[in-house]
Design a protein around this motif. Structure first.
Motif, PDB file in Angstrom:
ATOM      1  N   PRO A   1      48.279  -2.173  41.350  1.00 44.43           N
ATOM      2  CA  PRO A   1      49.509  -2.224  40.549  1.00 44.43           C
ATOM      3  C   PRO A   1      49.568  -3.400  39.578  1.00 44.43           C
ATOM      4  CG  PRO A   1      49.926  -3.093  42.730  1.00 44.43           C
ATOM      5  CD  PRO A   1      48.505  -2.621  42.743  1.00 44.43           C
ATOM      6  N   LEU A   2      48.515  -3.570  38.779  1.00 44.96           N
ATOM      7  CA  LEU A   2      48.438  -4.702  37.848  1.00 44.96           C
ATOM      8  C   LEU A   2      47.916  -4.229  36.498  1.00 44.96           C
ATOM      9  CD1 LEU A   2      48.315  -7.984  37.673  1.00 44.96           C
ATOM     10  CD2 LEU A   2      45.874  -7.502  37.581  1.00 44.96           C
ATOM     11  N   THR A   3      48.624  -4.644  35.436  1.00 45.40           N
ATOM     12  CA  THR A   3      48.226  -4.326  34.060  1.00 45.40           C
ATOM     13  C   THR A   3      47.797  -5.621  33.387  1.00 45.40           C
ATOM     14  OG1 THR A   3      49.796  -2.499  33.954  1.00 45.40           O
ATOM     15  CG2 THR A   3      49.128  -3.462  31.847  1.00 45.40           C
ATOM     16  N   MET A   4      46.707  -5.570  32.608  1.00 48.30           N
ATOM     17  CA  MET A   4      46.302  -6.758  31.844  1.00 48.30           C
ATOM     18  C   MET A   4      46.312  -6.452  30.353  1.00 48.30           C
ATOM     19  SD  MET A   4      43.344  -8.708  34.027  1.00 48.30           S
ATOM     20  CE  MET A   4      42.454  -7.360  34.786  1.00 48.30           C
ATOM     21  N   ILE A   5      46.668  -7.487  29.559  1.00 45.37           N
ATOM     22  CA  ILE A   5      46.714  -7.346  28.101  1.00 45.37           C
ATOM     23  C   ILE A   5      45.429  -7.930  27.502  1.00 45.37           C
ATOM     24  CG2 ILE A   5      47.998  -7.937  25.996  1.00 45.37           C
ATOM     25  CD1 ILE A   5      49.786  -6.471  27.923  1.00 45.37           C
ATOM     26  N   PHE A   6      44.752  -7.137  26.668  1.00 45.11           N
ATOM     27  CA  PHE A   6      43.503  -7.550  26.004  1.00 45.11           C
ATOM     28  C   PHE A   6      43.658  -7.385  24.493  1.00 45.11           C
ATOM     29  CE2 PHE A   6      42.422  -5.831  30.144  1.00 45.11           C
ATOM     30  CZ  PHE A   6      41.452  -6.689  30.625  1.00 45.11           C
ATOM     31  N   ASN A   7      42.726  -8.003  23.728  1.00 44.08           N
ATOM     32  CA  ASN A   7      42.630  -7.679  22.305  1.00 44.08           C
ATOM     33  C   ASN A   7      42.006  -6.301  22.205  1.00 44.08           C
ATOM     34  OD1 ASN A   7      43.639 -10.162  21.185  1.00 44.08           O
ATOM     35  ND2 ASN A   7      41.771 -11.105  22.012  1.00 44.08           N
ATOM     36  N   LYS A   8      42.597  -5.430  21.403  1.00 41.01           N
ATOM     37  CA  LYS A   8      42.133  -4.036  21.396  1.00 41.01           C
ATOM     38  C   LYS A   8      40.936  -3.851  20.457  1.00 41.01           C
ATOM     39  CE  LYS A   8      44.660  -1.551  17.772  1.00 41.01           C
ATOM     40  NZ  LYS A   8      43.480  -0.846  17.260  1.00 41.01           N
ATOM     41  N   SER A   9      40.113  -2.855  20.764  1.00 41.95           N
ATOM     42  CA  SER A   9      39.045  -2.482  19.826  1.00 41.95           C
ATOM     43  C   SER A   9      39.595  -1.404  18.889  1.00 41.95           C
ATOM     44  CB  SER A   9      37.822  -1.962  20.582  1.00 41.95           C
ATOM     45  OG  SER A   9      38.064  -0.633  21.007  1.00 41.95           O
ATOM     46  N   SER A  10      38.771  -1.047  17.875  1.00 42.97           N
ATOM     47  CA  SER A  10      39.295  -0.148  16.834  1.00 42.97           C
ATOM     48  C   SER A  10      39.492   1.289  17.322  1.00 42.97           C
ATOM     49  CB  SER A  10      38.375  -0.162  15.622  1.00 42.97           C
ATOM     50  OG  SER A  10      37.083   0.230  16.051  1.00 42.97           O
ATOM     51  N   VAL A  11      38.927   1.648  18.494  1.00 44.60           N
ATOM     52  CA  VAL A  11      39.118   3.039  18.950  1.00 44.60           C
ATOM     53  C   VAL A  11      40.541   3.309  19.455  1.00 44.60           C
ATOM     54  CG1 VAL A  11      36.683   3.372  19.581  1.00 44.60           C
ATOM     55  CG2 VAL A  11      38.328   2.720  21.343  1.00 44.60           C
ATOM     56  N   VAL A  12      41.276   2.235  19.757  1.00 48.00           N
ATOM     57  CA  VAL A  12      42.643   2.452  20.271  1.00 48.00           C
ATOM     58  C   VAL A  12      43.609   2.532  19.086  1.00 48.00           C
ATOM     59  CG1 VAL A  12      44.465   1.601  21.806  1.00 48.00           C
ATOM     60  CG2 VAL A  12      42.060   1.071  22.302  1.00 48.00           C
ATOM     61  N   PRO A  13      44.270   3.670  18.896  1.00 46.40           N
ATOM     62  CA  PRO A  13      45.164   3.800  17.736  1.00 46.40           C
ATOM     63  C   PRO A  13      46.421   2.930  17.874  1.00 46.40           C
ATOM     64  CG  PRO A  13      45.211   5.808  19.082  1.00 46.40           C
ATOM     65  CD  PRO A  13      44.196   4.908  19.705  1.00 46.40           C
ATOM     66  N   TYR A  14      46.948   2.519  16.730  1.00 52.50           N
ATOM     67  CA  TYR A  14      48.178   1.720  16.736  1.00 52.50           C
ATOM     68  C   TYR A  14      49.357   2.524  17.292  1.00 52.50           C
ATOM     69  CZ  TYR A  14      45.986  -2.161  14.289  1.00 52.50           C
ATOM     70  OH  TYR A  14      45.199  -3.234  13.986  1.00 52.50           O
ATOM     71  N   GLY A  15      49.249   3.833  17.234  1.00 54.61           N
ATOM     72  CA  GLY A  15      50.309   4.681  17.807  1.00 54.61           C
ATOM     73  C   GLY A  15      50.439   4.477  19.310  1.00 54.61           C
ATOM     74  N   THR A  16      49.345   4.049  19.954  1.00 57.56           N
ATOM     75  CA  THR A  16      49.371   3.780  21.396  1.00 57.56           C
ATOM     76  C   THR A  16      49.890   2.374  21.693  1.00 57.56           C
ATOM     77  OG1 THR A  16      47.565   5.323  21.824  1.00 57.56           O
ATOM     78  CG2 THR A  16      47.886   3.599  23.458  1.00 57.56           C
ATOM     79  N   THR A  17      49.578   1.420  20.796  1.00 59.79           N
ATOM     80  CA  THR A  17      49.919   0.016  21.085  1.00 59.79           C
ATOM     81  C   THR A  17      51.189  -0.436  20.370  1.00 59.79           C
ATOM     82  OG1 THR A  17      48.625  -0.900  19.235  1.00 59.79           O
ATOM     83  CG2 THR A  17      47.470  -0.564  21.332  1.00 59.79           C
ATOM     84  N   GLY A  18      51.953   0.509  19.825  1.00 55.12           N
ATOM     85  CA  GLY A  18      53.198   0.140  19.148  1.00 55.12           C
ATOM     86  C   GLY A  18      52.936  -0.794  17.976  1.00 55.12           C
ATOM     87  N   GLY A  19      51.771  -0.629  17.337  1.00 55.10           N
ATOM     88  CA  GLY A  19      51.448  -1.441  16.158  1.00 55.10           C
ATOM     89  C   GLY A  19      50.810  -2.781  16.491  1.00 55.10           C
ATOM     90  N   LEU A  20      50.608  -3.091  17.774  1.00 59.83           N
ATOM     91  CA  LEU A  20      50.035  -4.389  18.161  1.00 59.83           C
ATOM     92  C   LEU A  20      48.508  -4.361  18.123  1.00 59.83           C
ATOM     93  CD1 LEU A  20      52.233  -5.220  21.306  1.00 59.83           C
ATOM     94  CD2 LEU A  20      52.505  -6.107  18.981  1.00 59.83           C
ATOM     95  N   ASP A  21      47.891  -5.557  17.971  1.00 58.60           N
ATOM     96  CA  ASP A  21      46.432  -5.668  18.033  1.00 58.60           C
ATOM     97  C   ASP A  21      45.944  -5.875  19.458  1.00 58.60           C
ATOM     98  OD1 ASP A  21      45.637  -5.333  15.332  1.00 58.60           O
ATOM     99  OD2 ASP A  21      46.596  -7.259  14.894  1.00 58.60           O
ATOM    100  N   THR A  22      46.880  -5.889  20.405  1.00 59.64           N
ATOM    101  CA  THR A  22      46.503  -5.994  21.820  1.00 59.64           C
ATOM    102  C   THR A  22      46.757  -4.659  22.501  1.00 59.64           C
ATOM    103  OG1 THR A  22      48.715  -6.837  22.259  1.00 59.64           O
ATOM    104  CG2 THR A  22      46.960  -8.474  22.022  1.00 59.64           C
ATOM    105  N   VAL A  23      46.089  -4.471  23.645  1.00 58.50           N
ATOM    106  CA  VAL A  23      46.302  -3.236  24.407  1.00 58.50           C
ATOM    107  C   VAL A  23      46.504  -3.587  25.880  1.00 58.50           C
ATOM    108  CG1 VAL A  23      43.789  -2.833  24.687  1.00 58.50           C
ATOM    109  CG2 VAL A  23      45.388  -0.919  24.935  1.00 58.50           C
ATOM    110  N   ALA A  24      47.452  -2.905  26.499  1.00 57.38           N
ATOM    111  CA  ALA A  24      47.718  -3.090  27.928  1.00 57.38           C
ATOM    112  C   ALA A  24      46.884  -2.068  28.698  1.00 57.38           C
ATOM    113  CB  ALA A  24      49.205  -2.875  28.199  1.00 57.38           C
TER     114      ALA A  24
END
Ligand code: AMP
Ligand code: MG
Length: 349
Positions: free
Chosen positions: A98-121
């Motif tokens: 039950p743990l989520t970590m925040i990373f810097n996202k790579s280009s395959v993750v669309p901004y539609g998933t990250t709410g426009g952020l350059d990080t991904v949970a």
């Protein structure tokens, strides 16, 4: 849309159902599924249009990013720019879990998933149904809690049905979830790492592994201070329909104060709800009284919190009075959610 509801047993997975659910995800549709924390509303995380459907079904603000669920460490490499050593240490100990970590996202993750952020949970859940569905669905499932935005998160399939029937393709009904509160969110892209949302993996557990861990200040303050770093935490989440007030202090004084406020409101013609524990429940004299669990084991309280808030929505009460909880261990996450639901309305006695 007709929502198909399939019962599924995590000890005896029906591979036909998992395959059908996986195909819905691969084709850009939505499937709600059980995890160990709460029910998730899943879509293919790498398909921007699919992820957007989640926002529509939940009525979720588009700046509130989604958590990407994966089933193994190889999957992580593809969606993040770098994996800090600390993240590997945490993953080894608490993933799947039950743990989520925040990373810097790579280009395959669309901004539609990250709410426009350059990080991904990112989270790796341990629930067998969730793991099987991630694999069947292509490896990356974006999934927030499967509730209408602003309602308590779903801890059983009936809650998902209440909020999502007619809006999504499928619900996998795996019964009641184990934990009942959303995952801990840890921002591991900063030093020292920072907790953005408390959950079952506590600050103490993380500090044991990592040394210093900070907590987003916005979680400690009343609302109206700095904006929280997890965008979703700024919304008045987990809100029951009735006004909720938390009473904190010594056990007997709390019961006395809750009884007093309840009587005052009942005399005015209001319907009053009370949230007590196994230890106190017999001492409440009037109102609609619900037991949330035992103080001997606060995981029981975490497990029932959202279901009790939803039950009070059905009861049509005008106000709800709740006891406060310890603030230690999982109690910290319980108090975080309870205070958010109460809009930080707390009385000290
Ligand atoms: P839910 O899955 O509904 O519990 O919501 C996901 C939570 O994760 C929300 O509070 C989001 O704001 C938070 N979250 C998701 N992605 C990020 C990110 N990249 N940075 C910070 N918080 C995030
Ligand atoms: Mg949520």
């Amino acid at each position: 849309m007709k929502t198909i509801i399939n019962k599924i047993n995590d000890r005896q997975l029906n591979s036909d159902i998992i395959k059908k659910a996986g195909n819905i995800l691969r084709e850009g549709g939505l499937v709600a599924f059980p995890t160990e924390t709460v029910y998730g509303l899943g879509a293919d995380a790498l398909n921007e249009n699919a992820a957007k459907k989640i926002y529509a079904a939940k009525g979720r603000p588009s700046d509130n990013p989604l958590i990407v669920h994966i089933a193994d460490m190889e999957a992580l490499e593809k969606i993040v720019r770098d994996i800090p050593d600390a993240a590997r240490t945490v993953a080894e100990r608490y993933w799947p879990g039950p743990l989520t970590m925040i990373f810097n996202k790579s280009s395959v993750v669309p901004y539609g998933t990250t709410g426009g952020l350059d990080t991904v949970a990112v989270r790796m859940p341990s629930h067998k149904v969730a793991c099987a569905l991630i694999e069947a669905g292509g490896g990356y499932i974006a999934a927030p809690s499967a509730n209408t935005s602003g309602r308590p998160s779903p801890t059983k399939a009936e809650h998902v049905k209440e909020d999502m029937e007619g809006k999504i393709e499928m619900i996998l009904d795996g019964g009641t979830v184990e934990i009942g509160l959303e995952s801990t969110i840890l921002d591991i892209s900063v030093t020292p790492p920072m907790i953005l949302r408390p959950g079952a993996v506590t600050k103490e557990m993380l500090e044991e592994l990592l040394g210093e861990v900070t907590v987003d200040n916005a979680l400690l303050d009343e609302e109206g201070g700095d904006p929280p770093k997890a965008p979703g935490m700024k919304y008045r989440h987990y809100a029951p329909k009735a006004k909720l007030c938390v009473v904190e202090g010594d056990g007997e004084a709390v019961v006395k104060e809750i009884n007093r406020i309840a009587d005052e409101n009942i005399q005015k013609g209001n319907r009053v709800g009370i949230i007590g524990t196994q230890e106190s429940i017999g001492a409440y004299l009037n109102g609609v009284v619900k037991c949330i669990g035992t103080r001997q084991d606060e995981t029981t309280i975490a497990n029932h919190l959202y279901a009790v808030l939803r039950e009070f929505d059905e009861e049509d009460v005008d106000c709800i009075l709740s006891e406060a909880f310890s603030g230690d261990g999982i109690g910290n996450a319980v108090m975080n959610r309870l205070l958010k639901a109460a809009g930080h309305h707390i009385i000290q006695v």
